[in-house]
Design a protein around this motif. Sequence first.
Motif, PDB file in Angstrom:
ATOM      1  N   GLY A 114      36.799  42.719  53.694  1.00 17.80           N
ATOM      2  CA  GLY A 114      38.259  42.746  53.622  1.00 17.80           C
ATOM      3  C   GLY A 114      38.838  42.278  52.299  1.00 17.80           C
ATOM      4  O   GLY A 114      40.048  42.270  52.122  1.00 17.80           O
ATOM      5  N   ILE A 115      37.978  41.876  51.358  1.00 14.54           N
ATOM      6  CA  ILE A 115      38.488  41.433  50.057  1.00 14.54           C
ATOM      7  C   ILE A 115      38.054  42.429  48.991  1.00 14.54           C
ATOM      8  O   ILE A 115      36.866  42.650  48.784  1.00 14.54           O
ATOM      9  CB  ILE A 115      37.990  40.015  49.714  1.00 14.54           C
ATOM     10  N   GLY A 116      39.044  43.016  48.337  1.00 14.97           N
ATOM     11  CA  GLY A 116      38.770  43.987  47.283  1.00 14.97           C
ATOM     12  C   GLY A 116      38.719  43.306  45.929  1.00 14.97           C
ATOM     13  O   GLY A 116      38.895  42.093  45.807  1.00 14.97           O
ATOM     14  N   ALA A 117      38.495  44.109  44.902  1.00 14.94           N
ATOM     15  CA  ALA A 117      38.353  43.575  43.547  1.00 14.94           C
ATOM     16  C   ALA A 117      39.618  42.852  43.080  1.00 14.94           C
ATOM     17  O   ALA A 117      39.547  41.763  42.515  1.00 14.94           O
ATOM     18  CB  ALA A 117      38.009  44.699  42.582  1.00 14.94           C
ATOM     19  N   LYS A 118      40.798  43.447  43.339  1.00 14.79           N
ATOM     20  CA  LYS A 118      42.051  42.828  42.873  1.00 14.79           C
ATOM     21  C   LYS A 118      42.293  41.486  43.559  1.00 14.79           C
ATOM     22  O   LYS A 118      42.695  40.516  42.919  1.00 14.79           O
ATOM     23  CB  LYS A 118      43.235  43.765  43.128  1.00 14.79           C
ATOM     24  N   THR A 119      42.058  41.438  44.874  1.00 14.37           N
ATOM     25  CA  THR A 119      42.271  40.182  45.601  1.00 14.37           C
ATOM     26  C   THR A 119      41.284  39.125  45.120  1.00 14.37           C
ATOM     27  O   THR A 119      41.649  37.965  44.932  1.00 14.37           O
ATOM     28  CB  THR A 119      42.125  40.402  47.126  1.00 14.37           C
ATOM     29  N   ALA A 120      40.031  39.517  44.911  1.00 12.47           N
ATOM     30  CA  ALA A 120      39.016  38.573  44.425  1.00 12.47           C
ATOM     31  C   ALA A 120      39.429  38.000  43.070  1.00 12.47           C
ATOM     32  O   ALA A 120      39.337  36.788  42.833  1.00 12.47           O
ATOM     33  CB  ALA A 120      37.662  39.259  44.323  1.00 12.47           C
ATOM     34  N   GLN A 121      39.927  38.871  42.184  1.00 15.88           N
ATOM     35  CA  GLN A 121      40.375  38.401  40.865  1.00 15.88           C
ATOM     36  C   GLN A 121      41.577  37.475  40.997  1.00 15.88           C
ATOM     37  O   GLN A 121      41.672  36.462  40.300  1.00 15.88           O
ATOM     38  CB  GLN A 121      40.710  39.599  39.973  1.00 15.88           C
ATOM     39  N   ARG A 122      42.501  37.800  41.923  1.00 15.98           N
ATOM     40  CA  ARG A 122      43.681  36.962  42.121  1.00 15.98           C
ATOM     41  C   ARG A 122      43.271  35.575  42.622  1.00 15.98           C
ATOM     42  O   ARG A 122      43.795  34.557  42.182  1.00 15.98           O
ATOM     43  CB  ARG A 122      44.653  37.622  43.097  1.00 15.98           C
ATOM     44  N   VAL A 123      42.312  35.528  43.548  1.00 14.89           N
ATOM     45  CA  VAL A 123      41.816  34.244  44.072  1.00 14.89           C
ATOM     46  C   VAL A 123      41.292  33.396  42.916  1.00 14.89           C
ATOM     47  O   VAL A 123      41.629  32.215  42.793  1.00 14.89           O
ATOM     48  CB  VAL A 123      40.696  34.463  45.126  1.00 14.89           C
TER      49      VAL A 123
END
Length: 193
Positions: A114-123
Amino acid sequence: MITHLEGKLVEKNPTDVVIDCNGVGYFINISLHTFSQIPDRENLRLYTHLQVREDSHSLYGFSSKTEREIFKLLISVSGIGANTARTMLSSLTPDQVKEGIASEDVALIQSVKGIGAKTAQRVIIDLKDKVLKVYGMDELSLIPNNTNKDEALSALDVLGFNKKQSEKVVDRILKSQPEAEVEQLIKEALKNL
């Protein structure tokens, strides 16, 4: 408002528990990490986070204060809700989440369902400084002196393995066993190549 609950464990499931505190049963959402830490005895204490929304009040429980703090940090990130944070703490240990954020390991964070590249980078962007500050981690301590890694990689190169692939495997081994000796690294890498 509710910082911890202590009482009799009435029901235990991989995603939730029910704790009886003086006759009142509290339904508490938990991660798989917390589930694995809960002993099979009657008395139990969980550190909690109460999430109040327009349509519900939900309690989330954690086996340690550290896990609760990481959960709070995760839900402070735009796009990460309580369920996603709980999924992260079910897929990875609190230490893995902490180290993944501190070392900017996008692939590790993204490996959570459920975590994509953009969300991972935002985290990572939102939490890296907080994690380094709160847990007193140095950016330098995240990159250990890797003469063992270099020796293992050159040995694997001599054996004819692809350098990039070998490096990925050795890095993965070092994440789980930072103190691994050269021989151990080579043996483990050979199993995974």
